[in-house]
Design an enzyme around this catalytic site. Structure first.
Site, mmCIF file in Angstrom:
data_model
loop_
_atom_site.group_PDB
_atom_site.id
_atom_site.type_symbol
_atom_site.label_atom_id
_atom_site.label_comp_id
_atom_site.label_asym_id
_atom_site.label_seq_id
_atom_site.Cartn_x
_atom_site.Cartn_y
_atom_site.Cartn_z
ATOM 1 N N GLY A 15 -7.960 -6.846 -1.619
ATOM 2 C CA GLY A 15 -7.621 -6.164 -0.379
ATOM 3 C C GLY A 15 -6.674 -4.997 -0.512
ATOM 4 N N ASN A 17 -7.419 -1.860 -0.715
ATOM 5 C CA ASN A 17 -7.831 -0.777 0.192
ATOM 6 C C ASN A 17 -7.449 -1.097 1.632
ATOM 7 O OD1 ASN A 17 -9.428 1.564 -1.090
ATOM 8 N ND2 ASN A 17 -10.191 -0.246 -2.172
ATOM 9 N N MET A 95 -18.503 -7.923 -0.753
ATOM 10 C CA MET A 95 -19.445 -8.004 -1.872
ATOM 11 C C MET A 95 -20.840 -8.490 -1.475
ATOM 12 S SD MET A 95 -17.746 -6.641 -4.189
ATOM 13 C CE MET A 95 -18.725 -6.932 -5.650
ATOM 14 N N VAL A 97 -24.502 -7.548 0.734
ATOM 15 C CA VAL A 97 -25.297 -6.491 1.375
ATOM 16 C C VAL A 97 -25.543 -6.894 2.823
ATOM 17 C CG1 VAL A 97 -27.489 -5.253 1.313
ATOM 18 C CG2 VAL A 97 -26.401 -5.976 -0.828
ATOM 19 N N LEU A 98 -25.313 -5.972 3.750
ATOM 20 C CA LEU A 98 -25.543 -6.252 5.171
ATOM 21 C C LEU A 98 -26.979 -5.901 5.538
ATOM 22 C CD1 LEU A 98 -22.185 -4.872 6.572
ATOM 23 C CD2 LEU A 98 -22.802 -7.259 6.099
ATOM 24 N N HIS A 114 -17.087 3.010 -2.276
ATOM 25 C CA HIS A 114 -17.780 2.643 -3.510
ATOM 26 C C HIS A 114 -17.097 3.357 -4.688
ATOM 27 C CE1 HIS A 114 -21.037 1.335 -6.051
ATOM 28 N NE2 HIS A 114 -21.057 2.556 -6.571
ATOM 29 N N VAL A 149 -28.652 0.143 -0.670
ATOM 30 C CA VAL A 149 -27.422 -0.220 -1.388
ATOM 31 C C VAL A 149 -26.677 1.062 -1.762
ATOM 32 C CG1 VAL A 149 -26.485 -1.319 -3.457
ATOM 33 C CG2 VAL A 149 -28.423 -2.352 -2.268
ATOM 34 N N ALA A 178 -7.365 6.453 -6.555
ATOM 35 C CA ALA A 178 -7.987 7.525 -5.749
ATOM 36 C C ALA A 178 -8.539 6.961 -4.439
ATOM 37 C CB ALA A 178 -9.089 8.202 -6.556
ATOM 38 N N GLU A 179 -9.076 5.755 -4.488
ATOM 39 C CA GLU A 179 -9.605 5.117 -3.271
ATOM 40 C C GLU A 179 -8.512 4.966 -2.217
ATOM 41 O OE1 GLU A 179 -13.044 2.236 -5.228
ATOM 42 O OE2 GLU A 179 -11.213 1.352 -4.495
HETATM 43 C C1 GRF Z 1 -12.968 -1.267 -4.623
HETATM 44 O O1 GRF Z 1 -13.001 -0.825 -5.950
HETATM 45 C C2 GRF Z 1 -14.119 -0.713 -3.842
HETATM 46 O O2 GRF Z 1 -14.563 0.521 -4.311
HETATM 47 C C3 GRF Z 1 -15.197 -1.744 -4.041
HETATM 48 O O3 GRF Z 1 -14.520 -2.962 -4.068
HETATM 49 C C4 GRF Z 1 -13.182 -2.758 -4.526
HETATM 50 C C5 GRF Z 1 -12.256 -3.423 -3.548
HETATM 51 O O4 GRF Z 1 -10.949 -3.454 -4.001
HETATM 52 N N1 GRF Z 1 -16.184 -1.635 -2.993
HETATM 53 P P1 GRF Z 1 -9.789 -3.986 -3.063
HETATM 54 O O5 GRF Z 1 -10.146 -5.423 -2.666
HETATM 55 O O6 GRF Z 1 -9.696 -3.090 -1.874
HETATM 56 O O7 GRF Z 1 -8.568 -3.948 -3.912
#
Ligand code: GRF
Length: 207
Positions: A15, A17, A95, A97-98, A114, A149, A178-179
């Protein structure tokens, strides 16, 4: 805030992000509130991060399949999100697919992050795919979710270098960092309604 923009977050993992988005909201950078956090993994860190912030958090058992929700689970996720009256669904490391009914219930209102510069390296362990392929630039993409996907219209991307000494872990860490900057920036633009979509082109009304 009158009628705040309401976000539902789905995640299966640690979590980080979600934390970046929640911190950006607290800092006043996103005019929104997280209405609910849902997970298909009971022990997922994202649920604890939400509870620490007093945000409603719920584990919903995903059912019998490994990569998608079964019918009951899909209905439970949709109901929880509708009850929370969310305007936007943010997939932050979810994780599964919807599928059809879920997508139809929230058409054009689901976004995902992603860990690659799509359309390169969709699917799992994209940072490893990038390293194995030998690309010199990797990164991450925020995109709308469609029936494919990692295939929906691209909202934003951020690039990072691939260094000669990189391992999958070091590259993954750089992409992850970066995310944490890209995702809150994209969610802020969506909450401010600064994003419009024309086919596959996503236009940012303000730079
Ligand atoms: C991230 O790397 C995102 O790109 C992918 O899943 C990961 C989630 O990481 N879809 P976090 O749980 O937000 O740390």
């Amino acid at each position: 805030m009158n009628n705040p923009f309401r976000i539902g977050v789905l995640g299966s993992g640690q979590g980080s992000n979600f934390v970046a988005i929640a911190d950006a909201i607290t800092a006043g950078q996103i005019p929104a509130e997280v209405a609910v956090v849902l997970s298909d993994v009971e022990s997922a860190g994202i649920l604890q991060h939400a509870r620490d912030r007093k945000i409603p958090a719920q584990f919903i058992p995903p059912g019998q399949f490994r990569t998608k929700l079964d019918e009951n689970a899909e209905r439970a996720f949709v109901t929880a999100l509708q009850n929370a009256q969310v305007d936007l669904i943010v997939l932050a490391g979810f994780m599964r697919v919807l599928k059809g009914d879920f997508l139809r219930a929230f058409e054009g209102r689901i976004v995902n992050i992603h860990p690659s510069l799509l359309p390169c390296f969709p699917g799992l362990q994209s940072w490893k795919q990038a390293l194995d392929h030998g690309v010199k630039i990797a990164g991450c993409t925020v995109h709308f979710v469609d029936a494919g996907v990692d295939s929906g219209a691209i909202i934003g991307q951020s690039a990072v270098p691939v260094l000669d000494h990189d391992t999958p872990e070091t590259l993954h860490q750089r992409i992850h960092a970066a995310e944490h900057e890209l995702f809150p920036r994209c969610v802020a633009a969506l909450a401010r309604k600064e994003i419009s979509v024309a086919g596959r082109r996503v236009i940012w009304k303000k730079a």
